[in-house]
Motif scaffolding. Sequence first.
Motif, PDB file in Angstrom:
ATOM      1  N   TRP A 210       0.842  -1.195   0.000  1.00 10.33           N
ATOM      2  CA  TRP A 210       0.000   0.000   0.000  1.00 10.33           C
ATOM      3  C   TRP A 210       0.878   1.245   0.000  1.00 10.33           C
ATOM      4  CZ3 TRP A 210      -5.203   1.104  -0.218  1.00 10.33           C
ATOM      5  CH2 TRP A 210      -5.571   2.411   0.127  1.00 10.33           C
ATOM      6  N   GLY A 211       0.564   2.201  -0.878  1.00  8.37           N
ATOM      7  CA  GLY A 211       1.328   3.440  -0.894  1.00  8.37           C
ATOM      8  C   GLY A 211       1.093   4.236  -2.155  1.00  8.37           C
ATOM      9  N   ASP A 212       1.650   5.438  -2.191  1.00  4.09           N
ATOM     10  CA  ASP A 212       1.426   6.357  -3.311  1.00  4.09           C
ATOM     11  C   ASP A 212       1.985   5.814  -4.624  1.00  4.09           C
ATOM     12  OD1 ASP A 212       0.198   8.119  -1.578  1.00  4.09           O
ATOM     13  OD2 ASP A 212       2.009   9.318  -1.255  1.00  4.09           O
ATOM     14  N   GLU A 213       3.095   5.057  -4.570  1.00  7.64           N
ATOM     15  CA  GLU A 213       3.710   4.570  -5.806  1.00  7.64           C
ATOM     16  C   GLU A 213       2.718   3.767  -6.632  1.00  7.64           C
ATOM     17  OE1 GLU A 213       7.387   1.688  -7.354  1.00  7.64           O
ATOM     18  OE2 GLU A 213       6.820   1.726  -5.231  1.00  7.64           O
ATOM     19  N   ALA A 214       1.997   2.873  -5.997  1.00  6.56           N
ATOM     20  CA  ALA A 214       1.072   2.013  -6.724  1.00  6.56           C
ATOM     21  C   ALA A 214      -0.081   2.821  -7.321  1.00  6.56           C
ATOM     22  CB  ALA A 214       0.538   0.931  -5.791  1.00  6.56           C
ATOM     23  N   PHE A 215      -0.652   3.725  -6.554  1.00  2.98           N
ATOM     24  CA  PHE A 215      -1.798   4.483  -7.055  1.00  2.98           C
ATOM     25  C   PHE A 215      -1.391   5.488  -8.130  1.00  2.98           C
ATOM     26  CE2 PHE A 215      -3.570   2.940  -3.030  1.00  2.98           C
ATOM     27  CZ  PHE A 215      -4.788   2.453  -3.488  1.00  2.98           C
ATOM     28  N   GLU A 216      -0.192   6.023  -8.033  1.00  4.69           N
ATOM     29  CA  GLU A 216       0.289   6.932  -9.074  1.00  4.69           C
ATOM     30  C   GLU A 216       0.496   6.172 -10.378  1.00  4.69           C
ATOM     31  OE1 GLU A 216       1.493  10.155 -11.240  1.00  4.69           O
ATOM     32  OE2 GLU A 216       0.403  10.061  -9.332  1.00  4.69           O
TER      33      GLU A 216
END
Length: 742
Positions: free
Chosen positions: A76-82
């Motif tokens: 979970w984290g910003d890298e995946a959603f970006e």
Amino acid sequence: MSSLADHYQQLPGTEGVPTPPLEEFERLRQRRGYSYRPRTRHLLPEGWARYTNRLFLETSPYLLQHAHNPVNWFPWGDEAFELARQLDRPVLVSIGYATCHWCHVMEEQSFEDETIAEFLNRYFIAIKVDREERPDVDTVYMTAVHAMGLQGGWPLNVFVAPDRKPFYGGTYFPPSDYPGGLGFLSLLQRIRESFVAAPDRVSRAGAQLTDAIRAMLAPTEGEDTWQEVSLDQAVRLYRDRFDDRNGGLVGAPKFPSSLPLRLVLRQYLRGGDSHLRTMAELTMNRMAAGGIYDQAGGGFHRYATDTAWLVPHFEKMLYDNALLAVTYLEGFQATGRREFAQVAREILQYLQRDMQAPEGAFYSATDADSLNPEGHREEGVFFTWTPDELTEALGEERGKLVAFCYGVTRGGNFEGRSILHRDRSVAELAAELQRSESELALTLADCRELLYRARARRPLPLRDEKLLASWNGLAVSAFARGGLVLGSPDLVGVAASAAEFMLQNMMQNGRLRHSYQEGMAKGEGFLDDYAFLIAGLIDLFEASGKVRWLERSLELCTSALEQFEDQELGGFFMTGPYHEQLISREKPAYDGVIPSGNSVMVMNLLRLNTLTGDERLLEHAGGALSAFAAQLTKSPAALSEMLLAVDYQQQTASEVVIVAPAGRPEAAEPFLAGLRRVFLPNRVLVVLCEGEELRQAARLIPLLQGKQAEGDRAVAYLCENRSCRRPTSDPEEFYRQLTGTG
């Protein structure tokens, strides 16, 4: 020397997606310093894993279980959603925990399947979440599934847009289509088609679900006041659904928490209704005699799948056992039944023997599955027996005795093997066998120890060795209360060791961290972490008389008020200003298998107010109770633990002070012996020796002013609202005061 990078193969379907950092993989593998034994069916001839994904860089046991799936997992984290936003892909958020049986099944069936993995990698971004590391994420997406009208559970698989709003979800999905339902691959294909062909519909679904989540995670509003809340109304609901044959509530599965025994015992104390006592006694007896209780090793499994507490789901959780230890301690005090004290003692022995880390804190859980003799993972095989195995461990005569007493047969009661359980009490068995009860009890105790040792030679279930602040707070309470009620300084010492570890290793910049793994504290503390540890420290102060534990509980309470309190409406949020802001912020309003942080925090505030006289703490507690007043009135069973705080506040709490002569703490023991025999749940306790510790405590506890010993004799003071009865140096007189007979 061969390295992980030498054997790395690109995950299927990941062309055009950034590759994992292989050099970091190798550095971490060498730093961990273990023999490299990947958990996957995709092995190369040399024993290396064919695939490695980013989860290898994590410390969570659950995430590491998936580190060698062919799925291109992200944490979970910003890298995946970006990346999902850049590639315009839907996101699969898959949530579980290390000892989850059906999580293992879905991993083996679906996430290890290369065809499914290739499709998932090519058209989705896949995120794995350990629900015990991120309870906030789990709550948001579990609520989304409930909002869809579906039954929740784990594994939890939710499809979300790159903006993190969910639009579809469920729990376990089999790999292939089945009559009446889609398999996981077909579901992925449908989700992909909808996301591409109908983005507006997906967006509307996400917005609607997000609104539903926000509404469901807020307390019910109304004009009710908590002063009007009736415990009798709540207990009546449990009466109506009580299982008169087996205890607990009717139906299956049976969770120990479904019937809040501590609430039932308080209502029995209030009104003397003998049926409530019967409900509690029957439930505690049947649970302790059933297969849900580990008869060979102590401690409870997570729940029973049947109505008679016989067939458990074989996971063992730290939180269940810590909470049940306290329940059995209170059951012993309320009924005087020594077998309940023995169950509590065995639970604590199990936790200390099998779940305590070398540093003093406690691991999280053990798995339901372990390896059978053929080398395949199988649920319950570690805990079950055959007659031949009993004979091998105990000899023929004792093997037959244990088989008779604990229901072990050739046919078995669980997949050809037998779960140890007792259909009759030891007294009934002794009469049937024409033996003395004491002799039979001693023989069976010896046999259980031999079975525990024999069982320890089997392949052990996986143990999740995360150290969680919240669950360890529950363990501190269990050991501190156990030490006090059972008269065991050693148990109090175990509580102190766990508390000391957390305060030394899980506090950073004055804030509590959520978990500790591989020598590192991780994650901002949640409300539960603060609330449960504060409660544990209060219990430890009462059991040990060490003022430092009270001081630390007050410091953590101040921090919790600053971070989590809803200043406008009262009550406490699960997350604070240092946490990630999700699509909704929960104010926990449900006491399930684990009490809500709000319920425990309210009780903390009330207890600390009674000790210190600080009226501001009472105001914060009142604000929280007001925030949940409508729910307490309309759905009291949903907040059964908060009802304990309501009971505390509606009754007048007792203030018990015992002052021993300087350097003679043992002088307080005769008074404590009397206190152990009394069920007095709504009270605070201060036990101190004259001298510096008493003077230091008096600065925090005004009630101590003027309290002193009498020469070489301890003196006990029983007070209410700072008004004390006649002090006494006679333990019997003190006992009569406690019981209202003198």
